[in-house]
Design an enzyme around this catalytic site. Structure first.
Site, PDB file in Angstrom:
ATOM      1  N   ARG A  46      15.885  48.063  47.166  1.00 16.44           N
ATOM      2  CA  ARG A  46      17.113  48.843  47.296  1.00 16.44           C
ATOM      3  C   ARG A  46      16.839  50.058  48.165  1.00 16.44           C
ATOM      4  O   ARG A  46      16.061  50.932  47.815  1.00 16.44           O
ATOM      5  CB  ARG A  46      17.637  49.283  45.919  1.00 16.44           C
ATOM      6  N   SER A 117      26.894  43.916  40.333  1.00 19.73           N
ATOM      7  CA  SER A 117      26.990  45.049  39.410  1.00 19.73           C
ATOM      8  C   SER A 117      28.370  45.074  38.762  1.00 19.73           C
ATOM      9  O   SER A 117      29.382  44.906  39.449  1.00 19.73           O
ATOM     10  CB  SER A 117      26.758  46.363  40.154  1.00 19.73           C
ATOM     11  N   LYS A 146      21.292  56.760  42.083  1.00 20.53           N
ATOM     12  CA  LYS A 146      22.168  56.437  43.199  1.00 20.53           C
ATOM     13  C   LYS A 146      23.137  57.590  43.443  1.00 20.53           C
ATOM     14  O   LYS A 146      23.589  58.238  42.507  1.00 20.53           O
ATOM     15  CB  LYS A 146      22.956  55.153  42.900  1.00 20.53           C
TER      16      LYS A 146
END
Length: 215
Positions: A46, A117, A146
Site C-alpha cells: 500500500r 474495503s 491513512k
C-alpha cells in the site's frame, strides 16, 4: 471437463501491509523480508501517490513479488490493478471510491483475488453481489495510518459480518497488540495491524507473537 480454479485461498492469521512512512526509516523491502521471516502468509503493498512515482512503485512491487513468490506468500496490491498485472501479483485490494470490483475483475481475470474495503452492513452485502473474494472490515478503532480514513465502525460492525457475511474478511484499523483480543473474541480470523508491525523494533518477533495470538 470443468476447469479447476487456481485462485488463491484467503488465509487466516496476520495480514501484513506496507507503510513506509511508519517504518522507522526502513525500506518496504526490509519490512517485507522481516514480516515473512516472522511467518506472515499474506502481504499487501500500500503506497499512496504522490509519495512515489508509478515507476518507483512498479520497481518496488517487482522486487516484493520475487520475495513473496519465493516464500510462498500471497501478494496483494492496493489500488493499482495495472501494477498488479505487470508484476503478476495474487490480487488487488480496492476501496469504496476506487475502481469498482466488476471493472477490476475485467482487468485481472478470474484467477486473482479482489478485496474490497467495507464500512457498513450495506457495503458488505454489496461486496458479495459485486463479486469480491474477501472484504476489509473497518476501521474497527480510530487510526491515522491513512489520510482519508473514515470514522471508526466499531466492534458492532465486525460482529455483524461474523454473523452474516459469506465472504472471508480481514479486520483492520487501529488494531494493536493490547486490543487484539477484543477483535479475536468476536470471531475475526484474519487481522491486520499496520503500525504495530512496521514500526516494531523487531518486526519478525512481533509477527510471530501476533500469529501465535491468532492461532
Amino acid at each position: 471437463m470443468e476447469k479447476k480454479s487456481t485462485k488463491p485461498i484467503f488465509p487466516t492469521g496476520i495480514y501484513g501491509i506496507t507503510a513506509e512512512k511508519f517504518s522507522g526509516g526502513r525500506s518496504n523491502l526490509e519490512v517485507v523480508r522481516a514480516m515473512i521471516a516472522g511467518g506472515i502468509s499474506i502481504l499487501q503493498y500500500r503506497e499512496k501517490r504522490p509519495r512515489k512515482s508509478f515507476a518507483a512503485m512498479l520497481e518496488e512491487c517487482r522486487a516484493i513479488r520475487d520475495i513473496t513468490r519465493e516464500a510462498g506468500v500471497l501478494f496483494i496490491i492496493n489500488d493499482y490493478p495495472d501494477i498488479a498485472l505487470l508484476v503478476d501479483a495474487d490480487g488487488v485490494h480496492v476501496g469504496q471510491d476506487d475502481f469498482p470490483v466488476n471493472e477490476v475483475r475485467r482487468l485481472i481475470g478470474d484467477e486473482k483475488l479482489i478485496g474490497l474495503s467495507t464500512h457498513s452492513p450495506e457495503q458488505a452485502d454489496a461486496a458479495v453481489q459485486a463479486g469480491a473474494d474477501y472484504i476489509g472490515v473497518g476501521p474497527i478503532f480510530s487510526t491515522q495510518t491513512k489520510d482519508d480514513v473514515c470514522a471508526p465502525v466499531g466492534l458492532g460492525y465486525l460482529e455483524h459480518v461474523v454473523r452474516t457475511s459469506s465472504l472471508p474478511f480481514v479486520a483492520i484499523g487501529g488494531i494493536k497488540e493490547h486490543n487484539l483480543d477484543r477483535v479475536l473474541e468476536r470471531g475475526a480470523r484474519t487481522v491486520c495491524l499496520v503500525t504495530e508491525i512496521v514500526g516494531a523494533p523487531d518486526i519478525a518477533a512481533t509477527v510471530r507473537r501476533l500469529q501465535a495470538a491468532c492461532a
